[in-house]
Enzyme design. Structure first.
Site, PDB file in Angstrom:
ATOM      1  N   HIS A  21      33.256  43.365  48.802  1.00  0.00           N
ATOM      2  CA  HIS A  21      34.242  44.593  47.540  1.00  0.00           C
ATOM      3  C   HIS A  21      34.237  45.551  47.821  1.00  0.00           C
ATOM      4  O   HIS A  21      34.747  45.641  46.264  1.00  0.00           O
ATOM      5  CB  HIS A  21      34.465  42.441  46.785  1.00  0.00           C
ATOM      6  CG  HIS A  21      33.951  42.060  45.744  1.00  0.00           C
ATOM      7  ND1 HIS A  21      33.130  43.101  45.285  1.00  0.00           N
ATOM      8  CD2 HIS A  21      33.695  40.822  45.417  1.00  0.00           C
ATOM      9  CE1 HIS A  21      32.735  42.073  44.503  1.00  0.00           C
ATOM     10  NE2 HIS A  21      32.540  40.784  44.819  1.00  0.00           N
ATOM     11  N   HIS A  75      28.495  29.024  40.468  1.00  0.00           N
ATOM     12  CA  HIS A  75      29.307  29.270  40.408  1.00  0.00           C
ATOM     13  C   HIS A  75      29.695  30.190  42.177  1.00  0.00           C
ATOM     14  O   HIS A  75      29.741  29.800  43.120  1.00  0.00           O
ATOM     15  CB  HIS A  75      28.582  31.707  40.696  1.00  0.00           C
ATOM     16  CG  HIS A  75      29.482  32.364  41.095  1.00  0.00           C
ATOM     17  ND1 HIS A  75      30.453  32.472  40.688  1.00  0.00           N
ATOM     18  CD2 HIS A  75      29.586  33.747  41.571  1.00  0.00           C
ATOM     19  CE1 HIS A  75      31.213  33.688  40.414  1.00  0.00           C
ATOM     20  NE2 HIS A  75      30.509  34.245  41.433  1.00  0.00           N
ATOM     21  N   GLU A  77      32.212  32.041  43.253  1.00  0.00           N
ATOM     22  CA  GLU A  77      32.935  32.989  44.009  1.00  0.00           C
ATOM     23  C   GLU A  77      32.298  32.301  45.936  1.00  0.00           C
ATOM     24  O   GLU A  77      30.746  32.129  46.111  1.00  0.00           O
ATOM     25  CB  GLU A  77      32.336  34.204  44.044  1.00  0.00           C
ATOM     26  CG  GLU A  77      32.658  35.059  44.600  1.00  0.00           C
ATOM     27  CD  GLU A  77      32.485  36.652  43.922  1.00  0.00           C
ATOM     28  OE1 GLU A  77      31.290  36.772  43.380  1.00  0.00           O
ATOM     29  OE2 GLU A  77      33.364  37.710  44.313  1.00  0.00           O
ATOM     30  N   ASP A  79      30.896  33.906  48.159  1.00  0.00           N
ATOM     31  CA  ASP A  79      29.411  34.364  49.087  1.00  0.00           C
ATOM     32  C   ASP A  79      28.398  33.051  48.603  1.00  0.00           C
ATOM     33  O   ASP A  79      27.046  33.128  49.207  1.00  0.00           O
ATOM     34  CB  ASP A  79      29.374  35.681  48.680  1.00  0.00           C
ATOM     35  CG  ASP A  79      28.615  35.989  47.029  1.00  0.00           C
ATOM     36  OD1 ASP A  79      29.861  34.892  46.140  1.00  0.00           O
ATOM     37  OD2 ASP A  79      28.349  36.479  46.092  1.00  0.00           O
ATOM     38  N   HIS A 141      29.198  35.329  36.685  1.00  0.00           N
ATOM     39  CA  HIS A 141      29.939  36.896  37.514  1.00  0.00           C
ATOM     40  C   HIS A 141      31.863  36.550  36.783  1.00  0.00           C
ATOM     41  O   HIS A 141      32.781  37.753  36.676  1.00  0.00           O
ATOM     42  CB  HIS A 141      29.871  37.695  38.374  1.00  0.00           C
ATOM     43  CG  HIS A 141      31.311  38.323  39.301  1.00  0.00           C
ATOM     44  ND1 HIS A 141      31.248  37.372  40.395  1.00  0.00           N
ATOM     45  CD2 HIS A 141      31.700  39.588  38.115  1.00  0.00           C
ATOM     46  CE1 HIS A 141      32.164  38.875  40.692  1.00  0.00           C
ATOM     47  NE2 HIS A 141      32.241  39.694  40.007  1.00  0.00           N
ATOM     48  N   ASP A 160      24.400  35.308  39.487  1.00  0.00           N
ATOM     49  CA  ASP A 160      24.194  36.664  39.923  1.00  0.00           C
ATOM     50  C   ASP A 160      23.307  37.678  38.534  1.00  0.00           C
ATOM     51  O   ASP A 160      23.290  39.119  39.632  1.00  0.00           O
ATOM     52  CB  ASP A 160      26.019  36.563  39.707  1.00  0.00           C
ATOM     53  CG  ASP A 160      27.191  36.920  41.194  1.00  0.00           C
ATOM     54  OD1 ASP A 160      25.798  36.708  42.651  1.00  0.00           O
ATOM     55  OD2 ASP A 160      28.250  36.977  40.948  1.00  0.00           O
ATOM     56  N   TYR A 188      24.032  47.258  41.101  1.00  0.00           N
ATOM     57  CA  TYR A 188      24.630  45.507  41.128  1.00  0.00           C
ATOM     58  C   TYR A 188      24.745  45.441  39.712  1.00  0.00           C
ATOM     59  O   TYR A 188      26.615  45.519  39.230  1.00  0.00           O
ATOM     60  CB  TYR A 188      23.615  44.343  41.302  1.00  0.00           C
ATOM     61  CG  TYR A 188      24.071  43.021  41.441  1.00  0.00           C
ATOM     62  CD1 TYR A 188      24.718  42.700  42.978  1.00  0.00           C
ATOM     63  CD2 TYR A 188      24.306  42.297  40.295  1.00  0.00           C
ATOM     64  CE1 TYR A 188      24.675  41.053  42.534  1.00  0.00           C
ATOM     65  CE2 TYR A 188      25.150  41.097  40.610  1.00  0.00           C
ATOM     66  CZ  TYR A 188      25.553  40.984  41.639  1.00  0.00           C
ATOM     67  OH  TYR A 188      25.676  39.594  41.765  1.00  0.00           O
ATOM     68  N   HIS A 219      21.406  36.853  44.497  1.00  0.00           N
ATOM     69  CA  HIS A 219      20.955  37.961  45.439  1.00  0.00           C
ATOM     70  C   HIS A 219      19.643  38.293  45.683  1.00  0.00           C
ATOM     71  O   HIS A 219      19.339  38.722  44.108  1.00  0.00           O
ATOM     72  CB  HIS A 219      22.216  38.494  45.161  1.00  0.00           C
ATOM     73  CG  HIS A 219      23.978  38.722  45.440  1.00  0.00           C
ATOM     74  ND1 HIS A 219      23.678  38.097  46.762  1.00  0.00           N
ATOM     75  CD2 HIS A 219      24.324  38.384  44.389  1.00  0.00           C
ATOM     76  CE1 HIS A 219      25.141  37.454  46.145  1.00  0.00           C
ATOM     77  NE2 HIS A 219      25.682  37.966  45.084  1.00  0.00           N
TER      78      HIS A 219
END
Ligand code: FEO
Length: 389
Positions: A21, A75, A77, A79, A141, A160, A188, A219
């Protein structure tokens, strides 16, 4: 990969992703899910939808004919939640998430029939013979984010936080090399987490009393070495404070090389003043690489030519991006070359200020090509207004 007895990392590696993104990811990334085996099989997070093959292959190898009993979603999101629906469909697992996570996941998947347990900040919950404590970490995040602490093993699944976009077959930061992983962790943080410094400080306070032997982010690589764990927590404390660093960054975009000449003069003057100076030509560098250096910056010098009565588009994009990232307490100055629309630099200076920089003086601009005299004046002004004060 068994990280600790009965704790496994299912690392779906995204070798190809170049842009996350808007953030350049030349080293790819990974989406790390974790499996805890016990009286109940518990999965923490999943992976991006297009990593389905990699993810389920690895999961299947670990659980064989057994099923997943609980999925903890740290989370929502996509991903990390992209394959949650498929995991639940295959195993009828119960979802565990924050109240905001429940709202988000219901809006992502539009499935109201899932069994869901929502957890509150600090809540302790036993799933079979495994006991967790949950820490809600809103805005690190997303509003739904949380960290999960596996009490008896003293490990923190940090989502994250403390992550890096770095694809590799190694599982631990110390296997790759601290310099590389800390640099990627900073990139990051700067590109993803920086606007939420206040929230980060609350997270650090919340986990400050925990005995942590390993940090497992969603990640990149895992932090297992105590020195690295201490360092990355200290780095997060420093980054969250938004304190300026010591570097001078010279960031420019040029049409015919005039603005480049001015950038080079700025660089020479900064080095003469014993600054650690770095140059970024937006024609060849991605804006996220510049943002990666922003935590280290004390002074940022922005240069642009003028085209169609505006600054060049990559510079405008960088400043718009920086306005959202909210770096503070850094000084800035502007420079550039124009053909006939000098007034267009007023908008440039406004954008720099709106991006959060302190800019007490107007910049220095030259029509067409700067001669030696113009470059000398540029150097003098840079010294008197910015570098030596
Ligand atoms: Fe890695 Fe905010 O998702």
């Amino acid at each position: 990969m068994e990280i600790m007895k009965n704790v496994f990392c299912i690392k779906a590696i995204d070798w190809d992703i170049e842009n996350f993104h808007g953030y350049s990811t030349p080293f790819g990334t990974s989406y790390n899910a974790y499996l805890i085996k016990g009286e109940k099989n518990i999965l923490i997070d999943t992976a991006k939808y297009y990593c389905e093959f990699d993810f389920f292959e690895k999961l299947q190898n670990l659980i064989g004919s057994e099923k997943i009993d609980f999925v903890i979603s740290n989370h929502s999101e996509m991903d990390h939640s992209g394959l949650i629906e498929k995991v639940i469909e295959r195993s009828d697992a119960t979802l565990v998430c924050s109240p905001k996570g429940k709202e988000n996941l219901e809006k992502h998947f539009h499935n109201k029939s899932w069994k869901i347990i929502t957890v509150e900040n600090g809540q302790i919950l036993s799933l079979g013979n495994t006991t967790f404590q949950f820490f809600l970490t809103p805005m690190v995040h997303w509003p739904d984010s949380m960290c999960t602490y596996l009490i008896d093993k003293k490990i923190l699944f940090s989502s994250d936080a403390f992550g890096q976009h770095f694809a590799c077959t190694e599982f631990f930061a110390d296997q790759v090399g601290s310099d590389i992983i800390f640099r990627e962790a900073r990139k990051y943080y700067a590109n993803i987490v920086n606007p939420y410094g206040t929230a980060v400080r609350k997270v650090l306070e919340a986990i400050g009393n925990l005995d942590i032997e390993m940090i497992l982010p969603a990640h990149g690589t895992i932090w297992r070495n105590m020195r690295d764990i201490k360092n990355i927590i200290e780095k997060y404390e420093a980054w969250a404070s938004n304190r300026p660093g010591e570097k001078v960054l010279i960031v420019y975009e040029t049409m015919w090389g005039s603005t480049r000449k001015m950038a080079e003069k700025c660089y020479v003057e900064a080095v003469k003043n014993n600054y650690n100076a770095e140059m970024f030509n937006l024609g060849v560098r991605d804006i996220s690489d510049i943002v990666a250096e922003m935590p280290e910056a004390r002074i940022v010098l922005f240069g642009s030519s003028i085209l169609h009565g505006q600054i060049l588009p990559k510079m405008a994009g960088l400043l718009t991006y920086l306005a959202g990232l909210r770096f503070e307490k850094r000084k800035a100055w502007t420079f550039g070359s124009y053909g006939w629309a000098r007034l267009s630099f007023n908008g440039f200076e406004t954008l720099v200020k709106e991006a959060g920089f302190e800019m007490p003086y107007s910049g220095f601009y030259v029509q067409f090509v700067p001669d030696e005299r113009a470059l000398q004046i540029l150097g003098e002004q840079l010294n008197s207004k910015i570098l030596t004060v």
